[in-house]
Write a protein that holds these residues in place. Structure first.
Motif, short mmCIF file in Angstrom:
data_model
loop_
_atom_site.label_atom_id
_atom_site.label_comp_id
_atom_site.label_asym_id
_atom_site.label_seq_id
_atom_site.Cartn_x
_atom_site.Cartn_y
_atom_site.Cartn_z
N THR A 1 -11.96 -5.40 6.86
CA THR A 1 -10.80 -4.32 6.21
C THR A 1 -11.43 -4.35 4.81
OG1 THR A 1 -9.54 -4.95 7.85
CG2 THR A 1 -8.47 -3.69 6.08
N GLY B 1 -10.40 -2.54 0.70
CA GLY B 1 -9.34 -2.42 0.06
C GLY B 1 -8.94 -3.72 -0.65
N GLU C 1 -4.12 8.46 -1.46
CA GLU C 1 -3.80 7.91 -0.12
C GLU C 1 -5.41 7.39 0.07
OE1 GLU C 1 -2.16 8.33 4.21
OE2 GLU C 1 -2.22 9.76 2.86
N ASN C 2 -5.44 5.96 0.69
CA ASN C 2 -6.89 5.40 1.28
C ASN C 2 -7.49 4.75 -0.11
OD1 ASN C 2 -6.09 5.88 3.90
ND2 ASN C 2 -6.77 7.70 3.87
N GLU C 3 -6.83 4.79 -1.30
CA GLU C 3 -7.90 4.17 -2.42
C GLU C 3 -7.05 2.95 -3.10
OE1 GLU C 3 -8.76 6.93 -5.38
OE2 GLU C 3 -9.74 8.30 -3.80
N TYR D 1 1.42 4.36 -2.87
CA TYR D 1 0.88 5.71 -2.62
C TYR D 1 2.18 6.67 -3.09
CZ TYR D 1 -3.15 4.03 -0.07
OH TYR D 1 -4.17 3.23 0.29
N ARG E 1 0.69 -1.16 -0.12
CA ARG E 1 0.00 0.14 -0.03
C ARG E 1 0.69 1.21 -0.10
NH1 ARG E 1 -4.54 -1.92 4.36
NH2 ARG E 1 -6.30 -2.55 2.84
#
Length: 420
Positions: free
Chosen positions: A165, A167, A129-131, A122, A118
C-alpha cells in the motif's frame, strides 16, 4: 488434552505455522501465574504481550463477562444497545477525548486511525484526494495487515505479501530533526508512532521525544497518532506512555508531563485479556469526518466486549496498577543492571514501568536469547525473545514486590548458568 507433547503435535499438524511458540502448553492462569497441562506452575513475564495487565482471570472482569454473556452479547451496529453509550461516555472521560470509535483488535484500531487521518487530511486540511502521506517510524510494529506491513521494515513480515500500500514515509525513531524535515511535505496528514517501541525490543526514546513530536505536528497542522496498544493501560507506570512521568490513575490533561495526541489507539489490556476490544479516541474535529457506512465492524462496540472493557479499566484505576508498575519497574531495572554490570552475556537493560527488556550480548541470528528463555521456563518463568537477541520482560501489573524479587532471582540464576 493428556500431555504437552500431544498438544504441540496437534498444533503442528492442523494449525498454520505463523508463530514460533516457546515449548510450553498452558491450561490455566490466575493473577501472575500460569500452569501447563502437567500442572507445572510458572510466573508469567509476557502478559500475553501486555494484554493481561490486570492479571489472568481477574475475578471482577470475569463476573462482568459472565453477567453480560447471559444477558446480551451481540446486536451489530444495525441497532443501538444499552451498554455501548455508557462505555463511550466512560472511556472518553477516562482518557480525555470527545469521541471514540470502538473496534476489536489492535490491528483494526491502527487501520481505523489511518483511515480517519486520511479522510481528515482531505476534508479538513484540504489535501487533494489520494495524495495523503502518513509518516511512520522505522522498526515500528503496528500489526500485520497488508497496509501495516507496507510500511514495516521487518522483511520476514513483508516478503512475498506485496504489492504494498502506498502513501507512507519512514523516518528514524527518536529523531526530531528527521520528523521536522519530513513534515515539510505539504501532503503529510499524520505521524503514527509508538511512545515506546515494544516489538523492536522495548526501545525507549529520549524523555522529551513525545512532547517534541506533538509540538512539531501541531506546527505543521499534522495529526499526532499515538499507538498505545501495548504501552497503554498502566503498563509503563502511567495510565498512558504519553502521560510521561505522571502517576495519576486517570485522565490528567493538566499535568505538565502529559502530551495529548490527536488520536489515541488502544487495545490489548483495555479488556484485561478476556475479549478482543480496541478503540480509537479523538476529539470531535477529527472524529466527525467518519459518517454512517464509511467504517465499522459487526463486533465492534458489542455489549459483551464493552462491558468487559469498562470493568477492566475500573480495575486499573481502583487497584492503582500504574503506581505499582512504576514502583516495581524501578526495582526490576536495578536488579537487572546489577546483572548487566556483573555478567558479560548481558549488554544492557532498558524500559519503563513494567515494560522492560535485556539485550543479550550476541547477534540477532544467534539462539542464545531463545535458549535462555527455555532455561527460564525450566526454572518457572515464562518470557520470550524479540529481534533475536532481546528478551522482553512484562509481567502482569498485579505482581507484588516479593514475587518480583523471586522472579529476579530466577533470571539471575539463568544468567549465571549461561555465563559459566
Amino acid at each position: 488434552m493428556n500431555s504437552s507433547k500431544q498438544a504441540i503435535e496437534l498444533e503442528e499438524k492442523y494449525g498454520a505455522h505463523n508463530y514460533h511458540p516457546l515449548p510450553v502448553v498452558l491450561s490455566r492462569g490466575e493473577g501472575v501465574f500460569l500452569w501447563d497441562v502437567e500442572g507445572e506452575k510458572y510466573y508469567d513475564f509476557l502478559s500475553a504481550y501486555s494484554a493481561v495487565n490486570q492479571g489472568h482471570c481477574h475475578p471482577r472482569i470475569k463476573e462482568a463477562l459472565i453477567e453480560q454473556a447471559g444477558t446480551l452479547t451481540l446486536t451489530s451496529r444495525a441497532f443501538y444497545n444499552n451498554i455501548l453509550g455508557p462505555f463511550e461516555r466512560y472511556i472518553t472521560s477516562y482518557f480525555g477525548f470527545d469521541m471514540v470509535l470502538p473496534m476489536n483488535t489492535g490491528a483494526e484500531g491502527v487501520e481505523t486511525a489511518l483511515k480517519i487521518a486520511r479522510k481528515w487530511g482531505y476534508e479538513k486540511k484540504g489535501i487533494v484526494e489520494n495524495e495523503a502521506v502518513i509518516i511512520v517510524a522505522e522498526n515500528n510494529f503496528h500489526g500485520r495487515t497488508t497496509t501495516v506491513i507496507s510500511f514495516s521494515n521487518d522483511e520476514n513480515a513483508r516478503k512475498n505479501f506485496g504489492p504494498y500500500t502506498p502513501g507512507f514515509a519512514k523516518i528514524p525513531y527518536d529523531d526530531i530533526p528527521a520528523l521536522e524535515n519530513a513534515l515539510k511535505d505539504q501532503h503529510v496528514v499524520a505521524f503514527l508512532v509508538e511512545p515506546i517501541q515494544g516489538e523492536a525490543g522495548v526501545y525507549t526514546p529520549a524523555e522529551d521525544y513525545i512532547r517534541k513530536v506533538s509540538e512539531a505536528c501541531k506546527k505543521a497542522n499534522v495529526l499526532f497518532i499515538a499507538d498505545e496498544i501495548q504501552t497503554g493501560i498502566a503498563r509503563t507506570g502511567s495510565l498512558l506512555a504519553v502521560c510521561g512521568n505522571c502517576s495519576c490513575e486517570g485522565h490528567c490533561e493538566q499535568q505538565p508531563s502529559y502530551t495529548k495526541p490527536d488520536m489515541l489507539i488502544l487495545g490489548k489490556a483495555i479488556s484485561g485479556g478476556f475479549y478482543p476490544v480496541s478503540a480509537v479516541l479523538a476529539d470531535e474535529d477529527v472524529m466527525s469526518v467518519i459518517r454512517p457506512g464509511q467504517h465499522g465492524s459487526t463486533f465492534g462496540g458489542n455489549p459483551l466486549g464493552v462491558k468487559v472493557a469498562m470493568t477492566a479499566l475500573e480495575v486499573v484505576r481502583d487497584e492503582r496498577l500504574a503506581l505499582n508498575a512504576r514502583k516495581l519497574g524501578v526495582i526490576f531495572r536495578q536488579r537487572m543492571q546489577v546483572l548487566v554490570d556483573q555478567y558479560s552475556i548481558l549488554k544492557l537493560v532498558r524500559g519503563k514501568g513494567l515494560l522492560n527488556a535485556v539485550v543479550v550480548n550476541d547477534t540477532e541470528e544467534s539462539s542464545t536469547a531463545w535458549d535462555m528463555c527455555v532455561a527460564l521456563k525450566d526454572n518457572g518463568l515464562l518470557a520470550k525473545p524479540t529481534h533475536g537477541n532481546i528478551i522482553r520482560f512484562a509481567p502482569p501489573l498485579v505482581m507484588t514486590e516479593e514475587q518480583l524479587h523471586e522472579c529476579c532471582d530466577i533470571i539471575e540464576k539463568v544468567v549465571k548458568d549461561f555465563s559459566k
